[in-house]
Design a protein around this motif. Structure first.
Motif, PDB file in Angstrom:
ATOM      1  N   ILE A 156      38.150   6.501  36.678  1.00 15.01           N
ATOM      2  CA  ILE A 156      37.007   6.815  37.542  1.00 15.01           C
ATOM      3  C   ILE A 156      37.388   7.938  38.511  1.00 15.01           C
ATOM      4  O   ILE A 156      36.614   8.880  38.725  1.00 15.01           O
ATOM      5  CB  ILE A 156      36.547   5.561  38.321  1.00 15.01           C
ATOM      6  CG1 ILE A 156      35.894   4.558  37.365  1.00 15.01           C
ATOM      7  CG2 ILE A 156      35.573   5.941  39.435  1.00 15.01           C
ATOM      8  CD1 ILE A 156      35.573   3.218  38.002  1.00 15.01           C
ATOM      9  N   VAL A 157      38.582   7.851  39.083  1.00 21.36           N
ATOM     10  CA  VAL A 157      39.062   8.892  39.994  1.00 21.36           C
ATOM     11  C   VAL A 157      39.158  10.231  39.269  1.00 21.36           C
ATOM     12  O   VAL A 157      38.735  11.263  39.795  1.00 21.36           O
ATOM     13  CB  VAL A 157      40.435   8.503  40.594  1.00 21.36           C
ATOM     14  CG1 VAL A 157      41.028   9.665  41.391  1.00 21.36           C
ATOM     15  CG2 VAL A 157      40.294   7.280  41.491  1.00 21.36           C
ATOM     16  N   VAL A 167      38.590  19.213  44.885  1.00 22.59           N
ATOM     17  CA  VAL A 167      39.338  18.313  45.771  1.00 22.59           C
ATOM     18  C   VAL A 167      40.684  17.879  45.197  1.00 22.59           C
ATOM     19  O   VAL A 167      41.394  17.099  45.825  1.00 22.59           O
ATOM     20  CB  VAL A 167      38.494  17.067  46.099  1.00 22.59           C
ATOM     21  CG1 VAL A 167      37.241  17.446  46.876  1.00 22.59           C
ATOM     22  CG2 VAL A 167      38.135  16.283  44.843  1.00 22.59           C
ATOM     23  N   SER A 168      41.040  18.336  44.012  1.00 24.01           N
ATOM     24  CA  SER A 168      42.300  18.030  43.338  1.00 24.01           C
ATOM     25  C   SER A 168      42.320  16.649  42.702  1.00 24.01           C
ATOM     26  O   SER A 168      42.590  15.634  43.363  1.00 24.01           O
ATOM     27  CB  SER A 168      43.510  18.168  44.268  1.00 24.01           C
ATOM     28  OG  SER A 168      44.699  17.777  43.584  1.00 24.01           O
ATOM     29  N   SER A 169      42.060  16.592  41.416  1.00 20.53           N
ATOM     30  CA  SER A 169      42.116  15.317  40.683  1.00 20.53           C
ATOM     31  C   SER A 169      43.542  14.801  40.598  1.00 20.53           C
ATOM     32  O   SER A 169      43.788  13.601  40.732  1.00 20.53           O
ATOM     33  CB  SER A 169      41.536  15.499  39.274  1.00 20.53           C
ATOM     34  OG  SER A 169      42.278  16.454  38.535  1.00 20.53           O
ATOM     35  N   THR A 170      44.506  15.709  40.398  1.00 19.99           N
ATOM     36  CA  THR A 170      45.905  15.295  40.298  1.00 19.99           C
ATOM     37  C   THR A 170      46.364  14.620  41.582  1.00 19.99           C
ATOM     38  O   THR A 170      46.984  13.553  41.553  1.00 19.99           O
ATOM     39  CB  THR A 170      46.812  16.506  39.998  1.00 19.99           C
ATOM     40  OG1 THR A 170      46.405  17.111  38.776  1.00 19.99           O
ATOM     41  CG2 THR A 170      48.266  16.069  39.879  1.00 19.99           C
ATOM     42  N   GLY A 171      46.053  15.260  42.715  1.00 19.78           N
ATOM     43  CA  GLY A 171      46.443  14.683  43.993  1.00 19.78           C
ATOM     44  C   GLY A 171      45.834  13.307  44.202  1.00 19.78           C
ATOM     45  O   GLY A 171      46.511  12.377  44.648  1.00 19.78           O
ATOM     46  N   HIS A 172      44.552  13.137  43.849  1.00 18.03           N
ATOM     47  CA  HIS A 172      43.892  11.849  44.030  1.00 18.03           C
ATOM     48  C   HIS A 172      44.462  10.778  43.102  1.00 18.03           C
ATOM     49  O   HIS A 172      44.649   9.627  43.518  1.00 18.03           O
ATOM     50  CB  HIS A 172      42.385  11.997  43.808  1.00 18.03           C
ATOM     51  CG  HIS A 172      41.648  12.555  44.985  1.00 18.03           C
ATOM     52  ND1 HIS A 172      41.756  13.873  45.375  1.00 18.03           N
ATOM     53  CD2 HIS A 172      40.810  11.965  45.883  1.00 18.03           C
ATOM     54  CE1 HIS A 172      41.013  14.071  46.450  1.00 18.03           C
ATOM     55  NE2 HIS A 172      40.428  12.948  46.776  1.00 18.03           N
ATOM     56  N   MET A 173      44.728  11.131  41.855  1.00 19.51           N
ATOM     57  CA  MET A 173      45.297  10.145  40.931  1.00 19.51           C
ATOM     58  C   MET A 173      46.704   9.731  41.358  1.00 19.51           C
ATOM     59  O   MET A 173      47.081   8.559  41.232  1.00 19.51           O
ATOM     60  CB  MET A 173      45.297  10.690  39.501  1.00 19.51           C
ATOM     61  CG  MET A 173      43.928  10.681  38.839  1.00 19.51           C
ATOM     62  SD  MET A 173      43.993  11.000  37.054  1.00 19.51           S
ATOM     63  CE  MET A 173      44.450  12.740  37.028  1.00 19.51           C
ATOM     64  N   PHE A 216      35.016  10.260  30.698  1.00 16.14           N
ATOM     65  CA  PHE A 216      33.934  11.040  30.101  1.00 16.14           C
ATOM     66  C   PHE A 216      32.596  10.749  30.792  1.00 16.14           C
ATOM     67  O   PHE A 216      31.886  11.667  31.217  1.00 16.14           O
ATOM     68  CB  PHE A 216      33.834  10.723  28.607  1.00 16.14           C
ATOM     69  CG  PHE A 216      32.584  11.240  27.940  1.00 16.14           C
ATOM     70  CD1 PHE A 216      32.450  12.583  27.652  1.00 16.14           C
ATOM     71  CD2 PHE A 216      31.542  10.375  27.623  1.00 16.14           C
ATOM     72  CE1 PHE A 216      31.298  13.073  27.044  1.00 16.14           C
ATOM     73  CE2 PHE A 216      30.399  10.841  27.017  1.00 16.14           C
ATOM     74  CZ  PHE A 216      30.264  12.202  26.729  1.00 16.14           C
ATOM     75  N   VAL A 217      32.260   9.476  30.924  1.00  9.74           N
ATOM     76  CA  VAL A 217      30.976   9.084  31.519  1.00  9.74           C
ATOM     77  C   VAL A 217      30.902   9.509  32.979  1.00  9.74           C
ATOM     78  O   VAL A 217      29.901  10.095  33.431  1.00  9.74           O
ATOM     79  CB  VAL A 217      30.766   7.560  31.393  1.00  9.74           C
ATOM     80  CG1 VAL A 217      29.516   7.133  32.154  1.00  9.74           C
ATOM     81  CG2 VAL A 217      30.660   7.146  29.933  1.00  9.74           C
ATOM     82  N   VAL A 218      31.964   9.241  33.734  1.00 11.74           N
ATOM     83  CA  VAL A 218      31.970   9.563  35.163  1.00 11.74           C
ATOM     84  C   VAL A 218      31.934  11.078  35.370  1.00 11.74           C
ATOM     85  O   VAL A 218      31.258  11.577  36.273  1.00 11.74           O
ATOM     86  CB  VAL A 218      33.192   8.936  35.865  1.00 11.74           C
ATOM     87  CG1 VAL A 218      33.236   9.338  37.335  1.00 11.74           C
ATOM     88  CG2 VAL A 218      33.156   7.418  35.751  1.00 11.74           C
ATOM     89  N   ALA A 219      32.659  11.837  34.537  1.00 10.24           N
ATOM     90  CA  ALA A 219      32.666  13.295  34.663  1.00 10.24           C
ATOM     91  C   ALA A 219      31.283  13.887  34.394  1.00 10.24           C
ATOM     92  O   ALA A 219      30.883  14.855  35.048  1.00 10.24           O
ATOM     93  CB  ALA A 219      33.688  13.905  33.707  1.00 10.24           C
ATOM     94  N   THR A 265      36.785  13.490  40.236  1.00 11.19           N
ATOM     95  CA  THR A 265      37.436  14.591  40.968  1.00 11.19           C
ATOM     96  C   THR A 265      37.851  15.786  40.121  1.00 11.19           C
ATOM     97  O   THR A 265      38.170  16.832  40.681  1.00 11.19           O
ATOM     98  CB  THR A 265      38.686  14.072  41.711  1.00 11.19           C
ATOM     99  OG1 THR A 265      39.616  13.503  40.755  1.00 11.19           O
ATOM    100  CG2 THR A 265      38.322  13.002  42.733  1.00 11.19           C
ATOM    101  N   GLU A 266      37.844  15.657  38.807  1.00  9.86           N
ATOM    102  CA  GLU A 266      38.358  16.746  37.970  1.00  9.86           C
ATOM    103  C   GLU A 266      37.618  18.058  38.183  1.00  9.86           C
ATOM    104  O   GLU A 266      38.219  19.129  38.218  1.00  9.86           O
ATOM    105  CB  GLU A 266      38.303  16.361  36.492  1.00  9.86           C
ATOM    106  CG  GLU A 266      38.863  17.423  35.557  1.00  9.86           C
ATOM    107  CD  GLU A 266      40.318  17.757  35.871  1.00  9.86           C
ATOM    108  OE1 GLU A 266      40.622  18.960  36.081  1.00  9.86           O
ATOM    109  OE2 GLU A 266      41.157  16.845  35.903  1.00  9.86           O
TER     110      GLU A 266
END
Length: 264
Positions: free
Chosen positions: A11-12, A21-27, A219-222, A16-17
């Motif tokens: 979900i994160v 806001v940086s998906s890597t940082g959040h994950m 996929f769904v969240v993106a 965020t991808e």
């Protein structure tokens, strides 16, 4: 990693991808808070579920990706992804080392947030409203901007969108080209990671199930996040994301300097 943990991380990733806001940082932060960041499968999972996120772009913009009558589009994507492929290969070890530093993620989130507060003022007079009007040199320049995202917390989306706006693209055109550029960039990264980790993935049916679930959720969240981002971008510009990054970055830095252990 449990199914619930896999869904949370997916979900994160999906949320965020494509946001600046940086998906890597959040994950990294989320997996650390759940105490699973040290696990090799988790590290691989965080990369490979990007496949679900990029599939969302292909589905949403399928007319663009499957219009073979306009080969210039594919060549621009190739030129745009080339800098990241070359620099990512050359500096892979240094990039992995940065992923383990919480202060780097916090600092880049904070500084990137300040930049986003002023982006709309810096690039006031765009002249290119579609990628078709963009030449090849602009595509490769945007690709170099994207390379800034090799530093955790910078955000691939933010770097490439700012690069597009610096090249005179409108906010919407820059955002859409950032989405398009994500497909070959992340497909290459994910494919490489899958090849390197195939033994880990196939070592158990549970691992394969978690990857399938993670990619489906991402996929769904993106799909939802992309539509939401375009709408908010039209209404509010980048300031809202700038404030968000500043707050999150400040919290991470405060926790780090106060001695709270946030292992990455």
């Amino acid at each position: 990693m449990s199914i619930v943990e896999a869904i949370i991380i997916a979900i994160v990733e999906g949320l965020t991808e494509f946001l600046p806001v940086s998906s890597t940082g959040h994950m990294i932060i989320v997996s650390s808070l759940m105490g699973i960041n040290e696990d090799e499968f988790t590290k691989m999972f965080e990369v490979c579920i990007q496949l679900g996120a990029i599939l969302a772009v292909v589905v949403l913009y399928w007319r663009k990706f499957f219009n073979f009558s306009k080969p210039a589009f594919y060549f621009k994507l190739f030129l745009g992804v080339l800098p990241a492929l070359i620099l990512g290969y050359l500096f892979a070890d240094q990039i992995d080392a940065l992923l383990e530093k919480p202060e780097v993620v916090g600092l880049t989130l904070f500084l990137g947030g300040i930049v986003l507060l002023f982006v709309d003022k810096w690039f006031k007079n765009p002249v290119i409203d579609t990628d078709e009007k963009m030449d090849y040199f602009k595509a490769i320049r945007i690709g170099f901007y994207q390379c800034l995202a090799m530093i955790p917390g910078v955000s691939r989306s933010a770097a490439s969108i700012i690069g597009g706006m610096q090249q005179k693209l409108t906010r919407n055109a820059a955002a859409e080209f950032s989405f398009f550029l994500a497909v070959p960039t992340m497909a290459a990264v994910t494919g490489y990671k899958l090849l390197k980790s195939h033994e880990l993935i196939t070592s158990s049916a549970e691992n394969m199930k978690l990857l399938l679930i993670g990619n489906a959720v991402a996929f769904v969240v993106a799909m939802i996040a992309i539509k939401f981002f375009i709408d908010t971008l039209k209404k509010f510009g980048f300031r809202i994301w700038g404030y968000y990054r500043i707050v999150v970055g400040a919290i991470i830095l405060a926790a780090y300097f106060m001695g709270y252990k946030l292992e990455m």
